[in-house]
Design an enzyme around this catalytic site. Structure first.
Site, PDB file in Angstrom:
ATOM      1  CG  HIS A 114      -1.916  -1.033   1.367  1.00 56.75           C
ATOM      2  ND1 HIS A 114      -2.096  -1.772   2.509  1.00 56.75           N
ATOM      3  CD2 HIS A 114      -2.845  -1.486   0.485  1.00 56.75           C
ATOM      4  CE1 HIS A 114      -3.077  -2.632   2.342  1.00 56.75           C
ATOM      5  NE2 HIS A 114      -3.552  -2.489   1.124  1.00 56.75           N
ATOM      6  CE  LYS A 137     -11.551  -7.581   1.555  1.00 57.76           C
ATOM      7  NZ  LYS A 137     -10.353  -6.877   1.107  1.00 57.76           N
ATOM      8  NE  ARG A 193      -2.836  -7.257  -4.404  1.00 54.78           N
ATOM      9  CZ  ARG A 193      -3.608  -7.442  -3.339  1.00 54.78           C
ATOM     10  NH1 ARG A 193      -3.076  -7.837  -2.217  1.00 54.78           N
ATOM     11  NH2 ARG A 193      -4.908  -7.252  -3.410  1.00 54.78           N
ATOM     12  CB  SER A 219      -4.400  -6.608   4.682  1.00 47.99           C
ATOM     13  OG  SER A 219      -4.063  -5.324   4.238  1.00 47.99           O
TER      14      SER A 219
HETATM   15  P1  ADP Z   1      -9.797  -3.514  -0.468  1.00 52.85           P
HETATM   16  O1  ADP Z   1     -10.417  -4.237   0.670  1.00 52.85           O
HETATM   17  O2  ADP Z   1     -10.583  -2.335  -0.955  1.00 52.85           O
HETATM   18  O3  ADP Z   1      -9.258  -4.364  -1.592  1.00 52.85           O
HETATM   19  P2  ADP Z   1      -7.098  -3.270   0.458  1.00 52.85           P
HETATM   20  O4  ADP Z   1      -6.684  -2.498   1.646  1.00 52.85           O
HETATM   21  O5  ADP Z   1      -6.938  -4.755   0.504  1.00 52.85           O
HETATM   22  O6  ADP Z   1      -8.562  -2.800   0.210  1.00 52.85           O
HETATM   23  O7  ADP Z   1      -6.348  -2.732  -0.825  1.00 52.85           O
HETATM   24  C1  ADP Z   1      -6.460  -1.413  -1.281  1.00 52.85           C
HETATM   25  C2  ADP Z   1      -5.861  -1.305  -2.671  1.00 52.85           C
HETATM   26  O8  ADP Z   1      -4.488  -1.590  -2.625  1.00 52.85           O
HETATM   27  C3  ADP Z   1      -6.434  -2.262  -3.706  1.00 52.85           C
HETATM   28  O9  ADP Z   1      -6.475  -1.590  -4.970  1.00 52.85           O
HETATM   29  C4  ADP Z   1      -5.435  -3.373  -3.752  1.00 52.85           C
HETATM   30  O10 ADP Z   1      -5.444  -4.046  -4.998  1.00 52.85           O
HETATM   31  C5  ADP Z   1      -4.163  -2.586  -3.569  1.00 52.85           C
HETATM   32  N1  ADP Z   1      -3.071  -3.398  -3.027  1.00 52.85           N
HETATM   33  C6  ADP Z   1      -3.092  -4.171  -1.916  1.00 52.85           C
HETATM   34  N2  ADP Z   1      -1.904  -4.783  -1.719  1.00 52.85           N
HETATM   35  C7  ADP Z   1      -1.108  -4.378  -2.742  1.00 52.85           C
HETATM   36  C8  ADP Z   1       0.239  -4.672  -3.139  1.00 52.85           C
HETATM   37  N3  ADP Z   1       0.994  -5.527  -2.440  1.00 52.85           N
HETATM   38  N4  ADP Z   1       0.714  -4.082  -4.260  1.00 52.85           N
HETATM   39  C9  ADP Z   1      -0.063  -3.243  -4.974  1.00 52.85           C
HETATM   40  N5  ADP Z   1      -1.335  -2.928  -4.676  1.00 52.85           N
HETATM   41  C10 ADP Z   1      -1.857  -3.487  -3.578  1.00 52.85           C
END
Ligand code: ADP
Length: 160
Positions: free
Chosen positions: A17, A41, A90, A128
């Site tokens: 992130h 979630k 990803r 996460s």
């Molecule tokens: P959500 O629950 O909305 O998917 P996340 O917190 O899991 O929220 O992710 C927010 C954004 O960050 C999403 O667009 C996700 O694809 C991106 N993201 C999460 N991890 C990574 C990573 N390791 N590299 C690039 N983008 C990421």
């Protein structure tokens, strides 16, 4: 002034992130990180904890702010004076979900666009959920989350 919104659950914020936030902060005048209140979630960290960890991690980045939001993402984007949503991509598995989300957002707000940033290779398999598993089983976290998140994760996992 070009403002972008980067929305997510950030439960907790990972180095993946942070990489997307720092890269987008160089492309836009301002980036607002939008922390979803009502994530589907069930989150490990409370909204305040998720927001505070992000604020802590991003305190040195001038043009980034952290806000929480509930309700329609596109409404939040407009409230922030923005018309750009940033999301990270990803693997191929992200593509399906992200495309569906981007298309539905454009249906309700045709003037709001989604911009995708490709993950940096070292974070391609980082999420996460994965870091929560690492914390549960004692796998080192230094390559996955910012320093200040490590102790918070371990503390949380040790709570009864
Ligand atoms: P959500 O629950 O909305 O998917 P996340 O917190 O899991 O929220 O992710 C927010 C954004 O960050 C999403 O667009 C996700 O694809 C991106 N993201 C999460 N991890 C990574 C990573 N390791 N590299 C690039 N983008 C990421």
């Amino acid at each position: 002034m070009k403002i972008a919104v980067y929305p997510g659950s950030f439960d907790p914020v990972t180095l993946g992130h942070v990489d997307i936030i720092k890269r987008s902060s160089k492309m836009f005048d301002r980036v607002v990180v939008g922390v979803l209140v009502n994530t589907q979630k069930k989150p490990l960290f409370s909204l305040d904890e998720r927001v505070n960890m992000l604020k802590d991690v991003l305190s040195g980045v001038d043009n980034v702010s952290v806000e929480s939001f509930d309700g329609l993402l596109v409404d939040f984007v407009k409230q922030q004076g923005s018309n750009v949503i940033v999301r990270g991509l990803r693997a191929l598995t992200d593509f399906d979900v992200e495309m569906q989300m981007a298309q539905s957002n454009r249906l309700v707000a045709p003037d709001v666009d989604t911009v995708f940033l490709a993950t940096s290779l070292e974070y391609a398999y980082l999420s996460s959920s994965v870091v929560k598993e690492y914390a549960r089983y004692g796998v080192g976290l230094a390559d996955s989350v910012p320093e200040c998140v490590i102790s918070k994760l371990i503390e949380k996992m040790n709570q009864p």
